[in-house]
Structure formats: structure tokens, C-alpha cells
Design an enzyme around this catalytic site. Structure first.
Site, PDB file in Angstrom:
ATOM      1  N   ASN A 161       0.519  -1.304  -0.449  1.00  6.96           N
ATOM      2  CA  ASN A 161       0.093   0.211   0.423  1.00  6.96           C
ATOM      3  C   ASN A 161       1.000   0.957   0.441  1.00  6.96           C
ATOM      4  O   ASN A 161       1.619   1.739   1.134  1.00  6.96           O
ATOM      5  CB  ASN A 161      -0.923   0.598   1.189  1.00  6.96           C
ATOM      6  CG  ASN A 161      -1.910  -1.474   1.348  1.00  6.96           C
ATOM      7  OD1 ASN A 161      -3.003  -0.633   0.148  1.00  6.96           O
ATOM      8  ND2 ASN A 161      -2.257  -2.082   1.706  1.00  6.96           N
ATOM      9  N   GLU A 162       1.723   2.078  -1.313  1.00  3.86           N
ATOM     10  CA  GLU A 162       2.090   2.755  -1.452  1.00  3.86           C
ATOM     11  C   GLU A 162       1.290   3.765  -1.218  1.00  3.86           C
ATOM     12  O   GLU A 162      -0.418   4.115  -1.042  1.00  3.86           O
ATOM     13  CB  GLU A 162       2.175   2.904  -2.978  1.00  3.86           C
ATOM     14  CG  GLU A 162       3.182   1.471  -3.491  1.00  3.86           C
ATOM     15  CD  GLU A 162       4.603   1.434  -2.906  1.00  3.86           C
ATOM     16  OE1 GLU A 162       5.006   2.434  -2.123  1.00  3.86           O
ATOM     17  OE2 GLU A 162       5.919   0.636  -3.135  1.00  3.86           O
ATOM     18  N   PRO A 163       2.332   5.087  -0.929  1.00  4.31           N
ATOM     19  CA  PRO A 163       1.411   6.913  -0.487  1.00  4.31           C
ATOM     20  C   PRO A 163       0.512   6.828  -1.130  1.00  4.31           C
ATOM     21  O   PRO A 163       0.018   7.077  -2.403  1.00  4.31           O
ATOM     22  CB  PRO A 163       2.764   6.996  -1.133  1.00  4.31           C
ATOM     23  CG  PRO A 163       3.874   6.516  -0.115  1.00  4.31           C
ATOM     24  CD  PRO A 163       3.319   5.530  -0.651  1.00  4.31           C
ATOM     25  N   SER A 165      -2.532   5.356  -0.877  1.00  7.73           N
ATOM     26  CA  SER A 165      -3.771   4.439  -0.096  1.00  7.73           C
ATOM     27  C   SER A 165      -4.661   4.855   0.996  1.00  7.73           C
ATOM     28  O   SER A 165      -4.226   5.517   1.543  1.00  7.73           O
ATOM     29  CB  SER A 165      -3.189   3.065  -0.345  1.00  7.73           C
ATOM     30  OG  SER A 165      -1.601   2.655  -0.811  1.00  7.73           O
ATOM     31  N   THR A 180      10.276   2.015  -3.845  1.00  3.89           N
ATOM     32  CA  THR A 180       9.802   0.965  -3.752  1.00  3.89           C
ATOM     33  C   THR A 180      10.539   0.130  -4.846  1.00  3.89           C
ATOM     34  O   THR A 180      11.323  -1.237  -4.128  1.00  3.89           O
ATOM     35  CB  THR A 180       8.662   0.076  -3.675  1.00  3.89           C
ATOM     36  OG1 THR A 180       8.078   0.789  -2.178  1.00  3.89           O
ATOM     37  CG2 THR A 180       7.763  -1.136  -2.866  1.00  3.89           C
TER      38      THR A 180
END
Length: 637
Positions: A161-163, A165, A180
Site C-alpha cells: 500500500n504505497e503513498p 492508499s 520501492t
């Protein structure tokens, strides 16, 4: 032994437990999970675990496996759901999380195969949405997750869950953040091989877990840990959503916790037990915050920046400023081997004996010149007997194309000299065919490993010649733990330690320099350092060790904090250029190394900027202005 437990300040919005090292933290987590499994077993109930991948949970899984084998911990009542998987990713790929979980946990325990659930990265794209919905349903049908194990990425991601999310997000296909992707390069050899997407549980799915254990190890995670624990809740740091959860445990080692206020600036949190080291750290911090040289700090500066308590302790700023200024001044020396015929009472190194025998341990074949090349050159120029010990071959950090090119060169040269036997040509053909058909991440053949190792060795020899190190003083240790042909290494063994012991007994140095990356929880540097420290502990009562200093240097990416530096060696513009040329001798690492880390710059650029940055800080503190500096911390045994 844990050094601090649970939240101790109002700034921390999550309960934090800090351990001395990752091993202790991992064992604590594993025993917590084992306790829950056993408690459920007594009741005849299943336990549902949410599992993470990556380097952080490896120690946890190792201890769970030990508990299964040595203490009869059964997993037959355990159901697992993994957080994520790269997409696309076949399950039999070495980089897949299916392979990871089998290697580190599942194949070593008695879990039922039908109770294992991992997102399927091999599905056609049109079936992914349906799979994600089914995955959510399976979790619900299992009764929900009892314990969710999490790591944290440098973007603040949990799962993938990246920035951006949202708090209510569910299992879905996501795009990976460039940071990532860069972090994953170590597993995929080249960044272009890293998948751009992944299937991940959502933040909302994670937050439904009845208990969450978040772990983070190493200094590289310190900044994002601080944002997660002390910052505001924001989609830009998805891990900050954990502040909403009622049962979260954040487990850190001391380095991952190093940016928390209670560790970094405890005087801003509450009353301190002031000792000499803490005073020095606070005064340096104040000087940099106020943007004033040490000797210009006033009582008013101390009060303005929250150090009134320190003033109460010492009385006034004047004497403390001088004390700290002089202590830092005494770390600076242009004679890293000691200046002969001089008063050494305020110098970091002894005047005698002179010349000294200096032994530099280099984990990889280029760490010596990258990390302390200026000091190495100065030691040689000043007449010391400089030895360099390369602890590993570095053979995995060579591109396949370079190995192919050197194999072609060897064959061409042998033909030119008329010594190309059929056996030699057959070996060349085998190398060529292997490299052309090699799968991503596959283990190199013994011959290919040898070629890559010889490439690194020849570069190290060239760099040593350039720096003035005698050929007979160059030692290639090829420690066994490293020689796997893969990124994954074997555990440190007694054979590794004995190799260090034997070399130390042979050389009997008055100075030892070693890569002191104590804060690196997983890398080769730490393993190599552990071997050195264990060897020193074995030999510390030897007569020659009674007059031996051990100096620790840092890697290419970071330097010691100023308050930790005990020897700072100024580097002139000419010496910095010589250091750069020494680094250039490592041509296989030039332009773009196999494992570039998180920094896209070349090694010489990283090293020079680090050395210049250290000199700039000394300048800001009011010390003499230099072009660059290399820094060391003494290890006391």
C-alpha cells in the site's frame, strides 16, 4: 536485552518497544506468535496469521522454525494469508513470495498446505479483480486475521500500500512506487527486471486484524519510523494509519528507533540524566540548529532551543562551549597512523611505534578505497606497512556480460599464445552457454563464480598498486559464508572467524580498520564485522593485541554522527582526486554497479559528497575548513 519499552513520550502515538538488535526483536515477536498459537491449540481453535515478506521478518520465521523443531511448536491449527505478491510473478520464480515463504518458513514446519494462502501473481490480468475479491472472502470465512505481521517500506508502505492508499482500501492490484522498485533491485539484479505492479491486501484489510505487530530494523528505516510513530495520520505515510488501531505493537532495534525524539533529542522530551556524551551531542545539535559556531553559542541560545535544563546542570554556556569545541578539535589529525616525535596526549592515535603495521579489512573488494581511500593513501605515503584484507570475493556484484567478455578475452589470449587446449575451449563454451540461458537470479556455476571473482580481484590489485600498497600485503580471504553464487548468504561460521584469526595472528597489526556498519541488520558488512569482532575477542589477551587500536569506518552511503567521531582525517583536493582514481580502478562497479542501493550516483560521487559533507559540518561548528574528511570511531575491546 531490550533497552526501552513502550511509548515514553507524548510524541509517540504508537506503543514502541526497542531492542538492542534485530535478533532479539525477532525472537520476541516469534515467541509472542508462538504463545498465541499454543493458547488457541489448548482451546481447540485455529489461529489466522497475516504474514509479511522481505528481509525484516526472516529472523522471526527462523525462530518460529526453531521453536517447531526444538520445542514442538505445531502449526497444524494455523491458517496463513500473505500480504502481497509481485505482479506478474510465476510462483516458481526465485523472487516470488511463494518461494520466499517456502524457503524461510513453510517447508520447515507442519502447516497444512491447504491452510496457506498467497496472492497469485501468475493470473491473467482480467482475472485479478475476481481473485482479490475471493481473497477477501477467504479471510472473512477463516474468521478474520488474529495477528498481522508487518514491515514498513521506506515510502511508508505496509504490504504494497504505497503513498495515496486509503484507510478503507482492500485487496487489489497496485502500482509500485519508484523508491520501492529501487529497494527491490537487490533481488532482481537490475531495476528494469523488477515488476512495476503487485497484488496487495489493502490498508482496510490490515486494519481488521485483531492484533498487529509492526517491525523495523536498521538505520535505513529510522526516518519513516519516526513519521509513522510521531507524525500525523496521512495517506502519504500509509503506516501512520496504524495509529487508529487499538492493538498495535511496534518492535524496533535501536537503529530503526534512532530518529525518535526520545533517542535523538531526549532533552526536548523531558529531563535528562546528563553525562559527557549526551552533553556533547546536545551542544553539537544546538550549534547546527542555531546555525552558530560552537564558541558563539550564548545562554540565550540554550534557553531558546529547549536546553535550559543543561544550563542548570553546567551553570553557563561559556565553559561548555569550549569543552565541546576542544574535544572535537582533538579528533582532527593528518596523521592517521600517529605523528612521530610529537605530543600525542590530545591526538586520536599514538606517536609510537612508528611506522605501524596497519591492517584494513574491506568486506567487498572496493570498500577500502570507497570508504577510507584518502586515509589509506595517507598511511602508505607516511611510511606505514599497510595491509588490505578483502573478506569476500564480491563475485555476485559483477554483470554476466562482464564475465562473458573476460571469458572471451581469456580464450582469445590463449589462442594468440598457442595454448588454447580443447579442454579450455570446452570450458569457454560451457560458460557461454550457461550465461546465454541463465534465468533471472539463478546461481552461477563454479566457473562463472571464479571468473567474476577474478575480475574483482584484479581490480582490487590495481587499486592497491595505485595507493602504494605492496603486493605481498594484499590478502584475499574469500570467506566461506559469502561463496554461494547468490544474493542469499550462508550464516557466519567458525571457519569464517578462524580465517580472520589466522590473518590477525600472521600480520599482528598495531592498527585495525574495519567497516563498522553495526546499524546494517542484513548486509555483508555486518557479517564481516561480526567475524572480526569475534576474532578480536578471541585474541584480545595476546601480547601484540595489547598495543592495537581498532578503528571503524562507515560505508559509502553514510557517515558517523559528528558526536561519535573519534578520528577525523582531513582530505586535500589532491588527495580526494587520488581517491577518486583509486575507486575508478574498480571498473566492474563503474557507471552502474550490479547492486547500486538506494542511491543512483556512482560510488565515487557518493563517497566524495559524504566526505565533503563531514568537512562542512566541522566548518559550521567553527573548526578549520577542509575540502573533505574521512571519519572513524574507535572500538574498545
Amino acid at each position: 536485552m531490550e533497552i526501552l519499552t513502550f511509548s515514553t513520550t507524548a510524541l509517540e502515538k504508537l506503543p514502541v518497544t526497542i531492542f538492542d538488535n534485530p535478533e532479539q526483536g525477532s525472537k520476541s515477536i516469534a515467541h509472542t506468535i508462538a504463545g498465541i498459537i499454543r493458547e488457541k491449540q489448548k482451546k481447540g481453535e485455529r489461529v489466522v496469521l497475516g504474514l509479511a515478506t522481505g528481509s525484516s521478518p526472516i529472523g522471526v520465521y527462523k525462530e518460529l522454525v526453531r521453536l517447531h523443531k526444538d520445542e514442538n511448536l505445531s502449526f497444524r491449527n494455523v491458517v496463513t494469508f500473505n500480504l502481497d505478491e509481485y505482479y506478474p510473478m510465476p510462483p516458481d520464480a526465485l523472487q516470488s513470495y511463494v518461494h520466499f515463504m517456502q524457503e524461510h518458513l513453510f517447508r520447515h514446519i507442519d502447516i497444512l498446505p491447504e491452510n496457506v494462502h498467497i496472492p497469485d501473481g501468475s493470473l491473467p490480468i482480467e482475472k485479478v479483480t475476481e481473485f482479490c475479491a475471493t481473497y477477501e472472502q477467504l479471510i472473512e470465512e477463516a474468521g478474520g486475521i488474529d495477528v498481522q505481521l508487518l514491515g514498513i517500506g521506506r515510502t511508508g508502505h505496509i504490504g504494497f500500500n504505497e503513498p495515496g492508499s486509503g484507510l478503507t482500501s482492500h485487496t487489489r492490484l497496485v502500482k509500485l512506487d519508484p523508491l520501492t522498485i529501487a529497494d527491490a533491485t537487490k533481488d532482481f539484479i537490475k531495476e528494469e527486471f523488477v515488476p512495476l505492479r503487485a497484488i496487495t491486501m489493502g490498508v482496510g484489510t490490515i486494519m481488521k486484524a485483531r492484533k498487529i505487530i509492526m517491525m523495523a530494523w536498521g538505520e535505513g528505516k529510522a526516518s519513516i519510523v519516526r513519521q509513522m510513530v510521531e507524525g500525523k495520520i496521512t495517506e502519504e505515510v500509509p503506516a501512520s494509519f496504524l495509529q487508529h488501531h487499538e492493538r498495535v505493537s511496534v518492535i524496533l532495534d535501536q537503529w530503526a528507533a534512532s530518529e525518535l525524539a526520545r533517542i535523538k533529542t531526549p532533552w526536548l522530551v523531558g529531563l535528562c540524566d546528563w553525562d559527557k556524551n549526551l552533553m556533547r551531542r546536545a551542544v553539537i545539535w544546538l550549534s547546527l540548529q542555531a546555525n552558530k559556531p560552537l564558541l558563539k553559542l550564548t545562554d540565550e541560545d540554550y534557553r531558546t532551543w529547549g536546553l535550559t535544563d543543561l544550563l542548570v546542570q553546567v551553570g553557563s554556556a561559556y565553559s561548555l562551549n569550549i569543552q565541546v569545541h576542544n574535544a572535537i578539535q582533538d579528533t582532527i589529525t593528518g596523521w592517521p597512523g600517529g605523528k612521530p616525535n610529537s605530543d600525542d596526549s590530545h591526538r586520536p592515535e599514538r606517536a609510537n611505534p612508528f611506522p605501524k603495521t596497519s591492517l584494513i579489512f574491506s568486506p567487498h573488494p572496493d570498500d577500502d578505497v570507497i570508504s577510507m581511500g584518502g586515509t589509506l593513501i595517507r598511511l602508505a605515503d607516511q611510511g606505514h606497512q599497510v595491509h588490505v584484507a578483502y573478506q569476500t570475493s564480491g563475485n555476485i556484484a559483477v554483470f554476466d556480460d562482464d564475465a562473458h567478455r573476460f571469458a572471451d578475452f581469456a580464450l582469445g589470449l590463449s589462442r594468440k599464445l598457442g595454448i588454447a587446449t580443447q579442454e579450455f575451449q570446452n570450458m569457454h563454451t560451457q560458460v557461454e552457454e550457461f550465461l546465454e540461458q541463465k534465468k533471472l537470479g539463478a546461481e552461477d556455476t563454479e566457473m562463472v563464480q571464479s571468473i567474476k571473482g577474478l575480475i574483482r580481484q584484479s581490480e582490487a590489485l590495481a587499486a592497491c598498486r595505485f595507493c602504494g600498497v605492496k603486493k605481498e600485503n594484499i590478502h584475499f580471504m574469500n570467506m566461506p559464508f559469502y561463496e554461494t553464487g547468490q544474493v542469499k548468504k550462508k550464516p557466519l561460521s567458525q571457519a569464517d572467524v578462524q580465517a580472520v584469526v589466522d590473518l590477525l595472528n600472521k600480520v599482528q597489526p598495531q592498527q585495525i580498520f574495519a567497516a563498522g556498519d553495526l546499524r546494517d541488520p542484513h548486509g555483508t558488512h555486518r557479517v564481516c564485522l561480526n567475524a572480526i569482532l569475534e576474532a578480536i575477542d578471541r585474541l584480545k589477551h595476546e601480547p601484540w593485541m595489547q598495543d592495537c587500536y581498532v578503528w571503524l569506518y562507515r560505508g559509502a552511503w553514510q557517515e558517523w554522527d559528528i558526536e561519535d567521531i573519534e578520528m577525523a582525517v582531513p582530505i586535500s583536493p589532491e588527495e580526494l582526486l587520488r581517491k577518486r582514481k583509486a575507486i575508478f580502478k574498480h571498473q566492474s562497479q563503474k557507471d552502474s554497479p550490479v547492486f547500486p542501493g538506494n542511491d543512483k550516483r556512482e560510488f565515487w560521487q557518493r563517497a566524495e559528497e559524504r566526505n565533503r559533507a563531514t568537512a562542512r559540518i566541522y566548518d559550521r561548528l567553527g573548526l578549520t575548513e577542509y575540502e573533505a574528511m574521512e571519519a572513524f570511531k574507535r572500538y574498545l575491546f
